[in-house]
Enzyme design. Structure first.
Site, mmCIF file in Angstrom:
data_model
loop_
_atom_site.group_PDB
_atom_site.id
_atom_site.type_symbol
_atom_site.label_atom_id
_atom_site.label_comp_id
_atom_site.label_asym_id
_atom_site.label_seq_id
_atom_site.Cartn_x
_atom_site.Cartn_y
_atom_site.Cartn_z
ATOM 1 N N GLY A 11 14.074 -127.007 57.235
ATOM 2 C CA GLY A 11 13.160 -126.128 57.961
ATOM 3 C C GLY A 11 11.702 -126.302 57.625
ATOM 4 N N THR A 12 11.353 -127.357 56.893
ATOM 5 C CA THR A 12 9.955 -127.529 56.525
ATOM 6 C C THR A 12 9.194 -128.343 57.570
ATOM 7 O OG1 THR A 12 10.722 -129.304 55.116
ATOM 8 C CG2 THR A 12 10.124 -127.245 54.038
ATOM 9 N N GLY A 28 12.568 -133.296 52.087
ATOM 10 C CA GLY A 28 12.155 -131.924 51.847
ATOM 11 C C GLY A 28 13.235 -130.942 52.209
ATOM 12 N N PRO A 29 13.050 -129.696 51.787
ATOM 13 C CA PRO A 29 14.054 -128.668 52.065
ATOM 14 C C PRO A 29 14.211 -128.457 53.579
ATOM 15 C CG PRO A 29 12.319 -127.822 50.613
ATOM 16 C CD PRO A 29 11.896 -129.170 51.057
ATOM 17 N N HIS A 37 20.134 -95.229 41.131
ATOM 18 C CA HIS A 37 20.187 -96.654 40.805
ATOM 19 C C HIS A 37 18.911 -97.360 41.283
ATOM 20 C CE1 HIS A 37 22.567 -100.529 40.403
ATOM 21 N NE2 HIS A 37 21.584 -100.928 41.194
ATOM 22 N N GLU A 38 18.550 -97.127 42.529
ATOM 23 C CA GLU A 38 17.386 -97.826 43.075
ATOM 24 C C GLU A 38 16.091 -97.357 42.422
ATOM 25 O OE1 GLU A 38 17.705 -100.444 44.692
ATOM 26 O OE2 GLU A 38 19.839 -100.220 45.167
ATOM 27 N N ASP A 80 23.441 -107.217 40.117
ATOM 28 C CA ASP A 80 22.326 -107.155 39.167
ATOM 29 C C ASP A 80 22.710 -107.838 37.859
ATOM 30 O OD1 ASP A 80 21.012 -105.604 41.007
ATOM 31 O OD2 ASP A 80 21.626 -103.704 40.088
HETATM 32 P P1 ADP Z 1 13.468 -129.804 59.359
HETATM 33 O O1 ADP Z 1 13.701 -130.968 60.225
HETATM 34 O O2 ADP Z 1 12.571 -130.081 58.199
HETATM 35 O O3 ADP Z 1 14.712 -129.124 58.919
HETATM 36 P P2 ADP Z 1 12.285 -128.788 61.737
HETATM 37 O O4 ADP Z 1 11.267 -129.810 61.969
HETATM 38 O O5 ADP Z 1 13.523 -128.897 62.550
HETATM 39 O O6 ADP Z 1 12.668 -128.714 60.220
HETATM 40 O O7 ADP Z 1 11.618 -127.362 61.947
HETATM 41 C C1 ADP Z 1 12.188 -126.386 62.786
HETATM 42 C C2 ADP Z 1 11.114 -125.586 63.482
HETATM 43 O O8 ADP Z 1 10.366 -124.811 62.544
HETATM 44 C C3 ADP Z 1 10.092 -126.440 64.182
HETATM 45 O O9 ADP Z 1 10.502 -126.757 65.471
HETATM 46 C C4 ADP Z 1 8.851 -125.562 64.164
HETATM 47 O O10 ADP Z 1 8.883 -124.626 65.212
HETATM 48 C C5 ADP Z 1 8.987 -124.811 62.881
HETATM 49 N N1 ADP Z 1 8.261 -125.479 61.799
HETATM 50 C C6 ADP Z 1 8.810 -126.028 60.705
HETATM 51 N N2 ADP Z 1 7.868 -126.537 59.899
HETATM 52 C C7 ADP Z 1 6.675 -126.344 60.502
HETATM 53 C C8 ADP Z 1 5.335 -126.670 60.157
HETATM 54 N N3 ADP Z 1 5.036 -127.317 59.022
HETATM 55 N N4 ADP Z 1 4.367 -126.322 61.019
HETATM 56 C C9 ADP Z 1 4.671 -125.676 62.156
HETATM 57 N N5 ADP Z 1 5.899 -125.347 62.524
HETATM 58 C C10 ADP Z 1 6.935 -125.658 61.720
HETATM 59 ZN ZN ZN Z 2 20.822 -102.821 41.672
#
Ligand code: ADP
Ligand code: ZN
Ligand code: MG
Length: 634
Positions: free
Chosen positions: A211-212, A208-209, A432-433, A509
């Site tokens: 931070g998931t 997975g991506p 612009h905005e 843009d």
């Molecule tokens: P990955 O390993 O997928 O890159 P991590 O497990 O290191 O991500 O996630 C980093 C932090 O983000 C975790 O310690 C937690 O605090 C938070 N976090 C990430 N995903 C979740 C989730 N599904 N539920 C709760 N907290 C999460």
């Molecule tokens: Zn613009």
């Protein structure tokens, strides 16, 4: 709790020290010897020596190639001072010496010279070896000394440790959780499965991506099952010294098998598991290949049914993994840990919000709605940002406003009050905005305009129009994409219309609008001329590895031309549409821009009310007669 159970004395460090001492000693000795041979005698010019010989003052001489040493007689004929001189090549010298009664011989090689030459050969390698051992020792880390470089650096977390992580701490990834609950069952009651003759899976790959929550989830599995958890990151395997990585793998598995049932967790598996064929593109990386081979061997080498060791691994780049890793009997289970949906985000926010004091006005559902695409780690970060903001503002509780500001920060970057714009620039940015906002408010499929600001933010933005989604979207149709292109061109169109001039401010843009148009033509098959063909090859997420990212199918020159024309037509149409809308609503454009110049920010109800007045042009352009909403993208 790092494992450290190697009682061996630090032998190699002693060796290294010894070598260093011996080397230094020999070096000093050498200096002493060379010093001795050249000291204590006065040096005279060669002419002086010849004069002394001719005057019969010289008693005896030792003649060498580089030096002549000679002893003069005192006035009463006794041996006197010793002198040296540097000789000139002179075949007549022996005759001259003999004629003048000088006792002479060839000079013996100076004492210590052989030691010197020996040392000059021996010392450099010794020093090199000493230094090498020294670094090796340090690399092995800790008191175990150099012999431990092959030992695994895995950290072990054992049941009952403070701060145990369970499935309660993970949310928003229910499918993955369900899969892993099964793994926990295997670890807790392996017999139930083996009695039936079922084979317990050996390897589970979390994909997975970033931070998931992959790492988090692996820890939760160990926490739930109550078994030791050996954790090591793939990047730690990539070492300087050949052979270290593979011995580390061997060691890791050895330790784990002793502690079974347990979990081995290899984070960032892609660091070792990169496809061997793709790495040979650069001539290969033997070290990593050996490590990978060792890992494969270890995976094959145990039977999960009698030693309950389960190998979890995580990666965000599964496409780069060597296919051999994914074969049955190895990482045969893959669990997708994806970005959370609306409900998932709300649940994750709830977990992390427990750690901060929330005000009553906080609506987690609304925050979740406004943060599509945020992964678990982003949401955890968001809660923390909001708390920091609240503290800075002197609140005792975190309020909804703090969350709103935090979202904006994460989406658009920090405000840059130091970047001061001239009045003229400010005016241009304001128009612009507002241009973006006006077009965006009437285009299908664009997100609701929440805020217009001309306070510079982030790396490059001088002003920005914040559009936040009201729902998660997975599909976009053709009309919506065209609407997005028009919205992106709204900024530049406003500049053209008001100032009759174009600035550099719209380059991002234009970039995005053109990218979008190109995708419509080459990936989504949305061009009537080019038909429902994908001219781009499926994007293999290869990142920068071999520079072959987004490859285009081989196409004829005619097709290339047609693509160019179609992309241009799409962008031009968006441009025209934006111009039309702005022209129709010119007075609103002017008044909003003036408000923006005065207050720098327009948002909330005031903005919403004014944007409601935007009118569509009399006869909306029929874009090439394509039936709208006929095509959707995935
Ligand atoms: P990955 O390993 O997928 O890159 P991590 O497990 O290191 O991500 O996630 C980093 C932090 O983000 C975790 O310690 C937690 O605090 C938070 N976090 C990430 N995903 C979740 C989730 N599904 N539920 C709760 N907290 C999460
Ligand atoms: Zn613009
Ligand atoms: Mg991780």
């Amino acid at each position: 709790m790092p494992v450290n159970k190697d009682p061996k004395p630090p032998r190699s460090r002693t060796i290294a020290n010894l070598v260093l001492w011996v080397a230094t000693g020999l070096l000093l000795l050498n200096i002493a010897f060379t010093g001795f041979s050249g000291s204590q005698t006065a040096k005279e010019p060669y002419s002086m020596f010849i004069h002394r010989v001719q005057d019969q003052e010289v008693l005896k001489a030792s003649v060498g190639q580089d030096e002549i040493r000679y002893q003069v007689k005192t006035t009463d004929g006794q041996p006197g001072e010793i002198y040296t001189t540097t000789p000139i090549f002179d075949l007549q010298l022996p005759q001259l010496l003999e004629d003048n009664g000088v006792e002479f011989a060839a000079l013996p090689p100076p004492k210590g010279q052989w030691i010197g030459s020996l040392l000059s050969w021996v010392i450099p390698p010794l020093i090199f070896i000493a230094v090498w051992r020294f670094f090796l020792t340090r690399n092995g880390g800790g008191p175990q000394g150099a012999l431990s470089i092959g030992k695994s650096k895995a950290k072990v977390y054992v049941e009952g440790e403070a701060g145990k992580i369970t499935f309660e701490d993970v949310a928003g990834v229910e499918e993955a959780k369900a899969e892993l609950v099964e793994i926990v069952d295997f670890l807790k009651t392996p017999k139930r499965f083996t009695d039936l003759g079922a084979k317990i899976p050996k390897g589970v790959l979390l994909v997975g991506p970033p931070g998931t929550g992959k790492t988090l989830m692996a820890k939760a599995v160990a926490g739930e099952a109550g078994v030791p958890f050996f954790s090591i990151s793939g990047s730690e395997f990539v070492e300087l010294f050949v052979g270290v990585g593979s011995s580390r793998v061997r060691d890791l598995f050895e330790q784990a098998k002793k502690q079974a049932p347990c979990i081995i967790f290899i984070d960032e598996l892609d660091a070792i598991g990169k496809s061997r064929s793709s790495s040979s593109f650069y001539g290969g990386n033997d070290e990593r290949e050996q490590t990978l081979n060792q890992l494969l061997t270890e995976l094959d080498g145990f039977d999960a049914s009698d030693t309950t060791v389960i190998v979890l691994a995580a990666t965000n780049r599964p496409e780069t993994l060597d296919p051999a890793l994914l074969r049955p009997g190895r990482f045969d289970r893959q669990v997708l840990v994806d970005r959370p949906d609306l409900k998932g985000r709300q649940a994750i926010l709830a977990i992390h919000a427990k750690e901060v004091k929330l005000a009553d006005d906080v609506d987690l559902q609304q925050i979740a709605t406004r943060t599509p695409g945020f992964a678990g780690a982003d949401l955890a970060n968001l809660v923390n940002e909001a708390a920091l903001l609240a503290a800075r503002r002197g609140h005792t509780q975190v309020q909804q406003a703090d969350f709103s500001e935090a979202i904006e920060r994460l989406v658009a970057g920090l405000e840059k009050k130091s970047r001061v714009l001239s009045d003229k620039e400010k005016e241009i940015v304001a128009y612009h905005e507002v241009g973006h906002a006006l077009v965006g408010s009437v285009m299908p499929g664009t997100d609701r305009v929440e805020k217009i600001s001309i306070i510079p933010r982030g790396m490059a933005a001088l002003g920005y129009t914040l559009q936040l989604p009201t729902e998660d979207r997975f599909l976009r149709d053709e009309a919506e994409l065209k609407g997005q292109i028009a919205t992106l061109l709204g900024g530049r169109s406003a500049e053209e219309l008001i100032f009759g001039n174009i600035t550099t401010g719209a380059s991002n843009d234009l970039q995005r609008a053109t990218d979008l148009a190109e995708q419509m033509v080459t990936s989504y098959g949305m061009s009537q001329v080019l038909g429902p063909l994908a001219y781009d090859r499926a994007q293999r997420n290869m990142f920068l590895d071999n520079g072959m990212g987004n490859a285009r199918r081989p196409i004829s020159e005619d097709t290339a031309k047609a693509i160019d024309t179609e992309v241009k037509t799409l962008v031009e149409a968006g441009h025209q549409r934006a111009l039309d809308i702005l022209q129709t609503n010119r007075s609103l454009l002017e008044s909003l821009a003036q408000q923006l110049l005065e207050s720098e920010v327009i948002e909330g109800d005031s903005l919403r009310e004014q944007l409601k007045q935007v009118m569509l042009p009399e006869a909306p352009l029929d874009l090439e007669g394509v039936p709208p909403a006929a095509v959707t993208t995935v």
